[in-house]
Design a protein around this motif. Structure first.
Motif, PDB file in Angstrom:
ATOM      1  N   UNK A 104       7.416   4.979  -0.859  1.00  0.00           N
ATOM      2  CA  UNK A 104       7.189   3.542  -0.648  1.00  0.00           C
ATOM      3  C   UNK A 104       7.112   3.216   0.842  1.00  0.00           C
ATOM      4  N   UNK A 105       6.601   4.157   1.630  1.00  0.00           N
ATOM      5  CA  UNK A 105       6.444   3.878   3.057  1.00  0.00           C
ATOM      6  C   UNK A 105       7.656   4.224   3.892  1.00  0.00           C
ATOM      7  N   UNK A 106       8.625   4.916   3.292  1.00  0.00           N
ATOM      8  CA  UNK A 106       9.895   5.176   3.979  1.00  0.00           C
ATOM      9  C   UNK A 106       9.748   6.022   5.249  1.00  0.00           C
ATOM     10  N   UNK A 107       8.678   6.840   5.318  1.00  0.00           N
ATOM     11  CA  UNK A 107       8.507   7.676   6.514  1.00  0.00           C
ATOM     12  C   UNK A 107       7.752   6.930   7.624  1.00  0.00           C
ATOM     13  N   UNK A 109       3.823  -4.280  -1.533  1.00  0.00           N
ATOM     14  CA  UNK A 109       5.061  -3.643  -2.003  1.00  0.00           C
ATOM     15  C   UNK A 109       5.686  -2.758  -0.934  1.00  0.00           C
ATOM     16  N   UNK A 110       4.833  -2.238  -0.026  1.00  0.00           N
ATOM     17  CA  UNK A 110       5.327  -1.310   0.988  1.00  0.00           C
ATOM     18  C   UNK A 110       4.685  -1.589   2.336  1.00  0.00           C
ATOM     19  N   UNK A 111       5.413  -1.308   3.392  1.00  0.00           N
ATOM     20  CA  UNK A 111       4.870  -1.316   4.748  1.00  0.00           C
ATOM     21  C   UNK A 111       4.869   0.138   5.209  1.00  0.00           C
ATOM     22  N   UNK A 112       3.682   0.678   5.523  1.00  0.00           N
ATOM     23  CA  UNK A 112       3.531   2.117   5.760  1.00  0.00           C
ATOM     24  C   UNK A 112       3.616   2.517   7.220  1.00  0.00           C
ATOM     25  N   UNK A 113       3.564   1.551   8.143  1.00  0.00           N
ATOM     26  CA  UNK A 113       3.762   1.814   9.567  1.00  0.00           C
ATOM     27  C   UNK A 113       4.792   0.830  10.081  1.00  0.00           C
TER      28      UNK A 113
END
Lengths: 368, 71
Positions: free
Chosen positions: A125-128, A196-200
């Protein structure tokens, strides 16, 4: 020298004691140092951070050690299908000096002394924070750049927030509940739907003039502003006014805990949120609070320099053994695992220099 | 009657079409789990195999259709 004492959930070797049995009494963590297994470290422990089943130990020297589940590389060590777990604390990247670490469920974010960020583990969910294409990684240096130096970094289950020295906040990971503040919606044709997610990492907008302190829980972020207001973003969003000075703010997965000080200098811990298993702080006002630490669903309190107590959900031994077992209640499972009082965990002769609390794990670092 | 630790929406669970389980992290380090067929039968409590905690899954019966499509 220093020793790291620990107890609690240990099914994935996350206590770093060489076995995978839960512990309800403090044990000495084992550290592999220069090829020798030891219970003592020379440099002062500065930070103990835990994910779902892995633990990092950061020393003042910049040395960083980890133990526990490394199936996805979340311990910062290379993935080895034959050795998925790190049974005792093992040094991460011998060449680097580290200054901060934050852990989520199956991922970790590491910061070196030059403010370079590294990520490792699994995040769907974008955690990285490294784009939609990177959901699983061994320890990798990111290309993130920020306008000022890092003041603090905190992660919970699936989101991470970084506060910079210029006062701004950046974050990434799951945002479905509003835990990253206002996030631009996704445009699907002419319609929009919530992201739902922020990827950066992106600069966060909580709609607050001057956010000062923050903490993260499961799908929730708590922010205290310069007017003493405490805002909850995410599940059970709310704003409360605090009429005392706030010294620090920490979150369990489903509750928040604020160390406050009144005009007379008396400290107390103000808690709100889920109290299903005694998570809200049970102590009264006249405790001599020196420090506290908060885990997934339990807390640790340091009184004076040598006395540590635990409260909250203690099913895996993370709150120690009941001393005494509360009287007058049937000994059902809820009573056995609930510590709705301050249970003594450490009362020794050595000074406690650091507390740590993870997913049903407890940590007490002492000077010996 | 044991306490329900929390309520979690179905969208927050991870569904594995192979095991047909919905899973969600438990604060002990393991994962709450409930099978899609049990949910179809009206069950809404996900349990953790390693501890006594339980969560209530918030869902409507028709929410399950898209997950059955994945099997």
């Amino acid at each position: 020298m220093y020793e790291i004492l620990c107890c609690g959930s240990n099914g994935n070797f996350q206590l770093g004691i060489g076995n995978d049995e839960d512990q309800n009494e403090l044990q000495k963590a084992s550290i592999m140092h220069n090829g020798i297994l030891t219970n003592q470290v020379e440099s002062k422990p500065m930070s103990i951070r835990s994910g779902g089943n892995h633990t990092f130990l950061l020393l003042e020297s910049g040395e960083l050690y980890s133990a526990g589940d490394n199936t996805y590389g979340q311990c910062g060590h290379p993935v080895d299908k034959n050795e998925t777990h790190i049974p005792v604390f093992k040094k991460v990247n011998h060449d680097k000096k580290w200054k901060a670490v934050a852990c989520g469920w199956e991922f970790s974010i590491l910061v070196d002394k030059d403010d370079n960020f590294y990520v490792c583990g699994l995040g769907l969910k974008g955690e990285l924070g490294s784009g939609e294409g990177m959901r699983n990684s061994t320890l990798t240096k990111t290309t993130w750049t920020f306008p000022s130096a890092v003041e603090s970094i905190k992660a919970s289950l699936s989101h991470t927030i970084i506060k910079l020295e210029d006062g701004s906040f950046y974050g990434f990971g799951s945002c479905r509940r509003g835990q990253l503040g206002r996030v631009e919606p996704l445009f699907v044709g002419e319609r929009t739907r919530p992201r739902a997610s922020v990827w950066w990492p992106q600069k966060l907008d909580f709609g607050i003039d001057v956010p000062l302190q923050f903490s993260v829980g499961r799908d929730v972020t708590v922010v205290i502003d310069d007017k003493g207001r405490c805002h909850v973003f995410g599940k059970e969003a709310a704003t409360r006014s605090l009429d005392t000075e706030v010294l620090s703010l920490k979150s369990m997965w489903s509750s928040a805990h604020i160390l406050c000080q009144n005009a007379a200098g008396e400290k107390k811990i103000l808690s709100f949120g889920n109290n299903s298993h005694g998570q809200l702080f049970p102590g009264d006002a006249d405790l001599n609070i020196a420090n506290f630490e908060i885990g997934s669903e339990h807390g640790l309190l340091l009184e004076s320099k040598t006395k540590v107590s635990a409260w909250g959900w203690g099913e895996h031994g993370n709150c120690g053994k009941h001393k005494p077992m509360p009287e007058g209640v049937p000994a059902g499972i809820d009573q056995q695992v609930t510590f709705n009082y301050l249970n003594p965990l450490y009362n020794g002769t050595h000074s406690v220099v650091l507390l740590g609390a993870g997913c049903a794990t407890s940590w007490v670092a002492i000077s010996v | 009657m044991e306490t329900i630790y929390d309520e979690i929406e179905i969208e927050d669970f991870t569904f594995d079409p192979t095991t047909q389980l919905f899973q969600y992290p438990c604060p002990c380090g393991d994962k709450f789990a409930i099978s899609i067929d049990d949910m179809k039968d009206g069950e809404d409590i996900a349990v953790c195999p390693s501890c006594s905690l339980m969560v209530k899954v918030i869902f409507e019966p028709e929410d399950l259709d898209e997950y059955y499509d994945q099997i």
